[in-house]
Design a protein around this motif. Structure first.
Motif, PDB file in Angstrom:
ATOM      1  N   ASN A 161      48.891   3.017   6.073  1.00 51.87           N
ATOM      2  CA  ASN A 161      49.375   2.627   7.396  1.00 51.87           C
ATOM      3  C   ASN A 161      50.868   2.922   7.526  1.00 51.87           C
ATOM      4  N   TYR A 162      51.601   2.777   6.427  1.00 61.29           N
ATOM      5  CA  TYR A 162      53.045   3.025   6.428  1.00 61.29           C
ATOM      6  C   TYR A 162      53.345   4.434   6.929  1.00 61.29           C
ATOM      7  N   SER A 163      52.533   5.403   6.528  1.00 61.64           N
ATOM      8  CA  SER A 163      52.733   6.780   6.977  1.00 61.64           C
ATOM      9  C   SER A 163      52.662   6.883   8.493  1.00 61.64           C
ATOM     10  N   ASP A 182      55.208  17.389  -0.246  1.00 62.40           N
ATOM     11  CA  ASP A 182      54.964  16.401  -1.289  1.00 62.40           C
ATOM     12  C   ASP A 182      54.137  15.220  -0.812  1.00 62.40           C
ATOM     13  N   MET A 183      54.391  14.765   0.418  1.00 61.60           N
ATOM     14  CA  MET A 183      53.759  13.513   0.847  1.00 61.60           C
ATOM     15  C   MET A 183      53.308  13.514   2.293  1.00 61.60           C
ATOM     16  N   GLY A 184      53.340  14.676   2.945  1.00 62.66           N
ATOM     17  CA  GLY A 184      52.979  14.739   4.358  1.00 62.66           C
ATOM     18  C   GLY A 184      51.524  14.398   4.619  1.00 62.66           C
ATOM     19  N   LEU A 185      51.224  14.092   5.861  1.00 67.23           N
ATOM     20  CA  LEU A 185      49.882  13.639   6.232  1.00 67.23           C
ATOM     21  C   LEU A 185      48.809  14.661   5.877  1.00 67.23           C
ATOM     22  N   ILE A 244      52.527   0.107   0.712  1.00 65.71           N
ATOM     23  CA  ILE A 244      51.657   1.272   0.556  1.00 65.71           C
ATOM     24  C   ILE A 244      50.283   0.807   0.094  1.00 65.71           C
ATOM     25  N   GLN A 245      49.383   0.630   1.038  1.00 65.80           N
ATOM     26  CA  GLN A 245      48.010   0.235   0.721  1.00 65.80           C
ATOM     27  C   GLN A 245      47.068   1.367   1.102  1.00 65.80           C
TER      28      GLN A 245
END
Length: 246
Positions: free
Chosen positions: A167-169, A154-157, A97-98
């Protein structure tokens, strides 16, 4: 006549604190013979020995999901020994996660991440499909993330509140798309294909301090999605046995 055991293949099982190991133990306790893989032989072999000591039927193999010769060799071995595969879990992934802006990102690393998280999963599906067709009820489960959905609250785009989308997403976004494609393409073969998000889980010590939940809370939803008591679900995205918005 003795009924053959169900055969499961789980990629990316290299750490005792990882979800792959936890899923393997769960499946083996349910009576599956589980084949686990990692890029380094000593990692998966050590974990397999731990589970064998518990009288669980687990075997370790070396596999880099970006190496198609290795994939073919493993598929040939499964075909020769069992003649089928009942469950494929695409768990292998680069989790990095960068929060790097699009103009500062190392594209060589992006390529490596996509090759493992997406192309590697596609290759596993492609090469394992003939074996899954030999199962009474073949299942493919892609371990994904709500980070790869647009609308996850919570964490969607669209709801990601950090500096920039990792990038992981994006690697999980295209994996979720692969799930839908594979589900449609393999429907007539009776193979179910779904994706599941474990939620923010304490698979690394650093995650604990960040508020991640214990593996024990994430595991039931993954095992449920891998064994699917309801046989008509395909092309879906789950977390904790509930549908996730894409």
């Amino acid at each position: 006549m003795t009924k053959l055991k169900k055969i499961a293949l789980v990629t990316g099982v290299s750490r005792g604190s990882g979800l792959g190991f936890a899923m393997t133990k769960d499946l083996a306790n349910l009576g599956y013979k589980v084949i686990i893989t990692s890029r380094k032989e000593e990692n998966s072999a050590s974990l397999a020995r731990q589970l064998k000591d518990l009288q669980l039927d687990v075997e370790a193999k070396v596999l880099d999901v970006t190496n198609r010769d290795q994939i073919q060799s493993l598929v040939d071995w499964i075909a020769a020994h069992f003649g089928k595969l009942d469950l494929l879990i695409n768990n292998a992934a680069i989790l990095d996660i960068q929060y790097t802006g699009i103009d500062k990102t190392d594209l060589d690393f992006v390529q490596q991440e996509i090759n493992t998280n997406f192309i590697g999963a596609w290759a596993m599906i492609k090469y394992c499909t003939p074996l899954l067709k030999q199962s009474e009820r073949g299942i493919i489960l892609n371990i994904s993330s709500g980070m790869g959905a647009f609308h996850d609250k919570d964490m969607g785009l669209l709801n990601f509140d950090k500096a920039t989308i990792p990038n992981y997403s994006l690697s999980k976004l295209i994996m979720n798309g692969l799930t839908v494609k594979a589900a449609k393409d393999l429907k007539d073969d009776g193979i179910l294909v779904n994706a599941a998000c474990p939620g923010f889980t304490a698979t690394y010590e650093a995650f604990v301090a960040m508020g991640a939940r214990p593996i024990e809370e994430s595991l039931p939803g993954l095992t449920w999605a891998a064994t699917l008591p309801d046989g008509d679900k395909s092309g879906q995205f789950f977390r904790d046995k509930e549908l996730l918005p894409w």
